[in-house]
Design an enzyme around this catalytic site. Structure first.
Site: not given
Ligand SMILES: *Cc1c(COP(=O)(O)O)cnc(C)c1O
Length: 396
Positions: A65, A214
């Protein structure tokens, strides 16, 4: 090139560019029999060779962890790209946001938050943090003077620039200057820009957050978050991350690091296509407004240019008012754009979004769409949208 443990030093005063750092950071072939990529270390237990080593707490790795060579490679690369004192990894972007906030706030504290932050982040602030006695003041994303919001209990400001869904740019420099003068922490969700597009720590922020789900992973196959902090904010971030027991699985860390290697070429291509498509859309009669600070026509373009070194492939579009049936005729028939959440992958996406807030003018106009432009050919994408808008017009 010999096996090496450190990124190469270039001669003289040459400053290595981010494109090169994306390729070299977080690699240690000498420690892995010369393999180019740091392998996937799947482990909970790390064995210690002696009682003395066990008592010493295990260096550099003690327990799954707490980190492995796989996760350290990704964290080191992110910290290096942001010029941070350190970075932690979390199992999602949202947990990166919540971990970052918990690292700077305590019961009785007050937070200033932009109305434009990712909606689940806002829910954590307004519901989660509130249960623990943290109050928040929500400000419009284009607020630059925070004087009226500051209380004696204000400890932090949460920014996200450009805003989720509506793409307003925040003046992070102005906000950071005011907050720092009062000893407050500034946190920035930098998911849209990636470390190549914006370096919030260099603009005066203390903590930078990104959903690696992303662009960093970039292939729609990973949930991951990263948080990097400057030297002031790092000890508390590291402690909070440990206290919460957050960690990223080895395969996800490896995939995110693999994505990072090609981030520059993906981002350049996706930005160029997004600009072309946003310009094309802006000229279509069914479109009321394009929300894209990369375009010179955008009201926030000058501010964007001052704070960002590169763009990205995500922007918003407000249609002129249409029926849901006509909108469905447009979106349901698209061949290249998928409809689904997340963004920043290699494939193009579109969704209809409904911001839970009164962003200037948006509510009064038609449906709001968010486009994420992928790596397909831009002419093909435009042809798909062209057919879609023809369906919309004939269904209207
Ligand atoms: C998608 C997103 C998140 C959250 O990410 P996850 O991996 O879906 O939890 C946080 N901030 C922004 C700006 C995002 O577009």
């Amino acid at each position: 090139m010999a096996w090496r443990a450190q990124p190469p030093q270039l001669a003289g005063n040459h400053t290595m560019k981010d494109e090169t750092r994306l390729v070299t950071l977080g690699r240690d072939p000498a420690a892995h029999y010369g393999t180019v990529n740091t392998p996937v270390y799947r482990t909970s237990t790390v064995l210690h060779p002696s009682l003395e080593a066990l008592d010493a707490g295990g260096q550099p790795y003690a327990y799954g962890r707490l980190g492995t060579p796989t996760t350290a490679a990704l964290a080191d690369a992110i910290a290096g790209l942001h010029g941070a004192a350190g970075a932690v990894l979390t199992p999602s972007g949202l947990s990166a946001v919540s971990c970052a906030l918990l690292s700077v706030l305590a019961s009785g504290d007050h937070l200033i938050v932009s109305e434009g932050v990712y909606e689940p982040s806002m829910r954590f602030v307004e519901s989660g943090l509130r249960r623990f006695g943290v109050e928040a003041t929500v400000v419009a994303p284009d607020t630059t003077d925070l004087a009226e919001c500051f209380r004696s209990s204000t400890r932090a400001v949460l920014c996200e620039s450009p805003s989720s869904l509506t793409f307003e740019v925040q003046d992070m420099q102005a906000i950071a200057a005011q907050a720092r003068a009062r000893g407050m922490r500034v946190l920035v969700d930098n998911t849209w820009a990636t470390p190549l597009g914006c370096k919030p720590l260099a603009l005066g922020a203390d903590v930078v957050i990104e959903a690696a789900t992303k662009y960093i992973s970039g292939h729609a196959d990973v949930m991951a978050g990263v948080v990097a902090a400057n030297a002031d904010a790092w000890p508390s971030l590291r402690r909070t991350h440990r206290e919460l027991g957050l960690c990223l699985g080895p395969d996800d860390a490896w995939l995110a690091l693999r994505g990072l290697r090609t981030l520059a070429v993906r981002q350049q291509r996706q930005t160029a296509s997004a600009l072309r498509i946003a310009d094309w859309l802006a000229a279509q009669p069914a479109i009321a407004r394009v929300l894209c600070p990369m375009r010179p026509a955008d009201r926030h373009h000058d501010l964007w240019k001052r704070q960002f070194q590169a763009g990205s492939g995500v922007f918003g579009v407000i249609l002129k008012p249409v029926s849901d049936g006509a909108l469905a005729a447009f979106l349901d028939g698209l061949g290249l754009f998928g409809m689904g959440w997340s963004w920043g992958g290699y494939e193009s996406l579109v969704v209809r979004t409904k911001p839970q807030r009164s962003v200037a003018g948006v509510a009064a106009e038609g449906p709001l769409l968010r486009f994420s432009i992928g790596l397909e050919d831009a002419d093909d994408l435009i042809a798909d949208l062209h057919d879609g808008l023809a369906r919309l017009t004939s269904a209207a």
